[in-house]
Design an enzyme around this catalytic site. Sequence first.
Site, PDB file in Angstrom:
ATOM      1  N   THR A 128      -4.259  10.903   4.142  1.00 55.39           N
ATOM      2  CA  THR A 128      -5.577  10.850   3.539  1.00 55.39           C
ATOM      3  C   THR A 128      -6.759  12.063   3.883  1.00 55.39           C
ATOM      4  O   THR A 128      -6.288  12.152   4.870  1.00 55.39           O
ATOM      5  CB  THR A 128      -6.155   9.938   4.281  1.00 55.39           C
ATOM      6  OG1 THR A 128      -6.731   9.574   3.853  1.00 55.39           O
ATOM      7  CG2 THR A 128      -5.909   9.973   5.533  1.00 55.39           C
ATOM      8  N   ASP A 129      -7.565  12.427   2.744  1.00 53.18           N
ATOM      9  CA  ASP A 129      -8.472  13.676   3.047  1.00 53.18           C
ATOM     10  C   ASP A 129      -9.688  13.138   4.057  1.00 53.18           C
ATOM     11  O   ASP A 129     -10.104  13.275   4.601  1.00 53.18           O
ATOM     12  CB  ASP A 129      -9.726  13.410   1.717  1.00 53.18           C
ATOM     13  CG  ASP A 129     -10.040  12.275   0.962  1.00 53.18           C
ATOM     14  OD1 ASP A 129      -9.451  11.107   1.661  1.00 53.18           O
ATOM     15  OD2 ASP A 129     -10.409  12.502  -0.044  1.00 53.18           O
ATOM     16  N   GLU A 130      -9.538  11.058   4.521  1.00 53.13           N
ATOM     17  CA  GLU A 130     -10.563  10.909   5.189  1.00 53.13           C
ATOM     18  C   GLU A 130     -10.102  11.901   6.636  1.00 53.13           C
ATOM     19  O   GLU A 130     -11.622  11.647   7.611  1.00 53.13           O
ATOM     20  CB  GLU A 130     -10.112   9.097   5.446  1.00 53.13           C
ATOM     21  CG  GLU A 130     -10.315   8.091   4.283  1.00 53.13           C
ATOM     22  CD  GLU A 130     -10.524   7.597   4.082  1.00 53.13           C
ATOM     23  OE1 GLU A 130     -11.426   6.636   4.828  1.00 53.13           O
ATOM     24  OE2 GLU A 130     -10.321   6.569   3.738  1.00 53.13           O
ATOM     25  N   TYR A 155      -9.554   3.936  11.325  1.00 52.10           N
ATOM     26  CA  TYR A 155      -8.387   4.107  10.706  1.00 52.10           C
ATOM     27  C   TYR A 155      -8.124   6.057  10.303  1.00 52.10           C
ATOM     28  O   TYR A 155      -7.224   6.040  10.376  1.00 52.10           O
ATOM     29  CB  TYR A 155      -8.665   3.718   9.233  1.00 52.10           C
ATOM     30  CG  TYR A 155      -7.890   4.514   8.348  1.00 52.10           C
ATOM     31  CD1 TYR A 155      -7.003   3.974   7.999  1.00 52.10           C
ATOM     32  CD2 TYR A 155      -8.482   4.733   7.195  1.00 52.10           C
ATOM     33  CE1 TYR A 155      -6.036   4.567   6.646  1.00 52.10           C
ATOM     34  CE2 TYR A 155      -7.567   5.490   6.219  1.00 52.10           C
ATOM     35  CZ  TYR A 155      -6.219   5.673   6.184  1.00 52.10           C
ATOM     36  OH  TYR A 155      -5.634   5.475   5.216  1.00 52.10           O
ATOM     37  N   LYS A 159      -4.543   7.948  11.344  1.00 53.44           N
ATOM     38  CA  LYS A 159      -3.887   9.326  10.812  1.00 53.44           C
ATOM     39  C   LYS A 159      -3.965  10.435  11.156  1.00 53.44           C
ATOM     40  O   LYS A 159      -2.850  11.127  10.695  1.00 53.44           O
ATOM     41  CB  LYS A 159      -4.152   8.809   8.957  1.00 53.44           C
ATOM     42  CG  LYS A 159      -4.416   8.333   8.381  1.00 53.44           C
ATOM     43  CD  LYS A 159      -2.903   7.361   8.256  1.00 53.44           C
ATOM     44  CE  LYS A 159      -2.194   8.038   7.207  1.00 53.44           C
ATOM     45  NZ  LYS A 159      -0.769   7.433   7.063  1.00 53.44           N
TER      46      LYS A 159
END
Length: 340
Positions: A128-130, A155, A159
């Site tokens: 994810t870009d997060e 979260y 990741k």
Amino acid sequence: MSKKKVLVTGGAGFIGGNFVQYMIDKYPDYDIYNLDELTYAGDLIKHKRIQSKDNYYFVKADIADRKTIMSLFKKEKFDYVVHFAAESHVDRSITNPEIFIRTNVLGTQVLLDAAKEINVKKFVHVSTDEVYGELDFDPKTFFTEDTPLQPNSPYSASKASSDLLVRAYHETYGLPVNITRCSNNYGPYHFPEKLIPLTISRVLNDERVPVYGDGKNIRDWLHVQDHCSAIDLVLHNAKSGEVYNVGGHNEKTNLEVVKTIINTLEKSEELIEFVEDRLGHDKRYAIDPTKLEKLGWTPIYDFDSGIANTIQWYLDNKEWWEQIISGEYKNYFASQYSIK
């Protein structure tokens, strides 16, 4: 010549489920294995259309269950692994970080060990870009593959940790891997705790729609079918060890997204209810997908066509999401947003 075997983890979830169907349709000469634990966010109803196909197999298992996973890999000798399985909801990670570490970090390590054991040809880790943290509101700034990892939620930290494990298994053991980092996905079968399906389902029932803070947080939206085609390209054409950002160049504030849905469904914006902001809420995500585009990827959907397609899908498939938003989901919604 034997068929190629592709293991898709998390194939009963949103993005993984769409990818399973994409692969079944595009590669009838591949055997597609869907491995999923069937947690609250997974279901097999979405796969009714393909469940009787000769090249589709379902395996119910927990990716952190080392004994089961190692046994499965040794038995089936997968050629490719595409790893979606993850706890993915930021709000739930704030409430209970531990399950995110177990599934997203330890589960990924188990899969990597199993992949290394049988010498898979490619392990694609869907991230994810997060993991990059947040951007300011300068429209000229974007995440690239070289942006440092600075996750801000449990979260995204889980990741980022799994991303680094995947990288380490490539550098240390020579495992052939790729990492993809996508922007916010939307489309069919999106679990209705996420912004777009939550808004659609609430508006259709004339219920109030919660919007965090002032609604000005910006996300880059990517239709799930465009994401599937990107992963397919990376799986088959990308050089091992490379990271690819997958973004739609469709930046919208959360409030813009909600208002677009309300106006499309010809409802009142008075349904919007601003609620206390999420802890550590990142201001903006935006991806530069140039590296992936050079590999040959071109998205089909812009946001206008994609959101229209998605709203229509939810109108046509009420029976799928209506059975989800009953029971435990109602309790979760009430405790999370304090509105009815």
